[in-house]
Design a protein around this motif. Structure first.
Motif, short mmCIF file in Angstrom:
data_model
loop_
_atom_site.label_atom_id
_atom_site.label_comp_id
_atom_site.label_asym_id
_atom_site.label_seq_id
_atom_site.Cartn_x
_atom_site.Cartn_y
_atom_site.Cartn_z
N ARG A 94 24.64 36.11 24.92
CA ARG A 94 25.79 36.44 25.76
C ARG A 94 26.99 35.81 25.07
N VAL A 95 27.92 36.64 24.63
CA VAL A 95 28.96 36.25 23.67
C VAL A 95 30.30 36.04 24.35
N ASP A 96 31.06 35.06 23.84
CA ASP A 96 32.48 34.96 24.15
C ASP A 96 33.24 34.88 22.83
N TYR A 97 34.36 35.59 22.76
CA TYR A 97 35.17 35.67 21.54
C TYR A 97 36.49 34.98 21.81
N GLN A 98 36.68 33.78 21.26
CA GLN A 98 37.77 32.90 21.66
C GLN A 98 38.74 32.61 20.51
N LEU A 99 39.23 33.61 19.85
CA LEU A 99 40.14 33.35 18.72
C LEU A 99 41.54 32.97 19.19
N GLY A 100 41.93 33.36 20.39
CA GLY A 100 43.26 33.01 20.87
C GLY A 100 43.42 31.52 21.03
N ALA A 101 42.43 30.88 21.64
CA ALA A 101 42.38 29.43 21.82
C ALA A 101 41.02 29.10 22.39
N ALA A 102 40.58 27.89 22.14
CA ALA A 102 39.28 27.46 22.65
C ALA A 102 39.39 27.05 24.11
N TYR A 103 38.36 27.37 24.89
CA TYR A 103 38.29 26.97 26.29
C TYR A 103 36.81 26.88 26.69
N PRO A 104 36.48 26.20 27.77
CA PRO A 104 35.08 26.08 28.18
C PRO A 104 34.47 27.45 28.45
N PRO A 105 33.37 27.79 27.81
CA PRO A 105 32.75 29.10 28.02
C PRO A 105 32.23 29.25 29.45
N ALA A 106 32.16 30.49 29.90
CA ALA A 106 31.62 30.78 31.23
C ALA A 106 30.14 30.44 31.28
N GLU A 107 29.65 30.23 32.47
CA GLU A 107 28.23 29.93 32.65
C GLU A 107 27.38 31.08 32.11
#
Length: 273
Positions: free
Chosen positions: A40-53
């Motif tokens: 289950r992927v998150d793509y965070q190139l804009g800025a880093a933040y805590p990933p969703a559960e």
């Protein structure tokens, strides 16, 4: 006529840089062996933040820290500059035509990297290899290389073989640092890039929207990540996820890749199949 970089030249560039591509205490290994195929992927190139559960894989820029406890991929813009970073590249690494810098026509604040000669390729790989080692030292498990297809935007000033030679050396540097290496976009060249450079996985943008996912999965199997964007969906995201051609590891994001506190922030993932 297009220049052809012989395979021996690619091999020579890889060998010449092997000595400087290994991170201490990170011996070469089968870097793709642990790559998650049902992430289950998150793509965070804009800025880093805590990933969703429930997120198990996160992509972040090379300047950010990896996501703690999750499989993390390091984004590296290896074939053109990031906005405002042209001056950070060494002399002889950026493409010029008639003494003038060459920019990406769609991203006019990004200059193209010069891969047209042995010396330019050597300088480019030395520069980017330092970033790769930084990704490994920070704790990333993999790296993706963006803008592999700059040669298609130069009217022949660069060729596939030019970029493939650099890609092969960068993949060798990644493997030497214990990282899996990913092809970014360039669907029509996936099979040739895999053969020439030895990539372990692919990161695609909008392959479901443009009907290109099979171009990646035919080459990389389940080792494909897809990012779709809310502003260009030809059908609902649920319909895309239900399509067997869409990679399971597909995420829906807003085009700006915003953080959760932004009004335009969007995030959704395909359910496991």
């Amino acid at each position: 006529m297009p220049r052809v970089v012989p395979l021996v030249a690619i091999a020579g560039l890889v060998l010449a840089l092997a000595a400087c591509s290994t991170v201490a205490d990170a011996p070469p290994r089968d870097a793709s062996a642990s790559f998650p195929t049902d992430a289950r992927v998150d793509y965070q190139l804009g800025a880093a933040y805590p990933p969703a559960e429930g997120v198990t894989l996160v992509v972040r820029d090379r300047t950010a820290e990896p996501a703690d406890g999750l499989y993390s991929i390091c984004y590296v813009n290896a074939f053109q500059t990031q906005p405002g970073e042209s001056d950070d590249w060494p002399d002889g690494t950026l493409l010029e035509r008639d003494g003038e810098p060459v920019f990406d026509p769609d991203w006019p604040d990004e200059r193209l990297v010069d891969t047209s000669t042995d010396e330019a390729r050597r300088r480019v790989v030395e520069h980017v290899a330092a970033w790769i080692r930084g990704c490994a030292a920070s704790g990333f498990q993999a790296v993706e290389f963006d803008n592999l297809d700059t040669f298609t935007r130069t009217d022949g000033a660069l060729t596939f073989d030019d970029n493939a030679a650099v890609a092969a050396a960068l993949v060798a540097a990644a493997h030497g640092a214990g990282l899996a290496a990913g092809q970014k976009n360039a669907a029509e060249f996936a099979d040739r890039l895999r053969d020439a450079a030895g990539f372990d996985f692919a990161v695609a943008e909008e392959c479901a929207a443009y009907g290109e996912c099979s171009a990646y999965s035919d080459v990389y199997g389940a080792h494909v990540i897809d990012i779709e964007y809310t502003d260009q969906l030809p059908r609902s995201f649920a319909q895309m996820c239900a399509d067997d051609a869409t990679p399971t590891a597909t995420v829906l994001r807003d085009r700006r890749l915003s953080t959760p506190d932004a009004a335009e922030y969007a995030f959704a993932t395909c359910p496991p199949r």
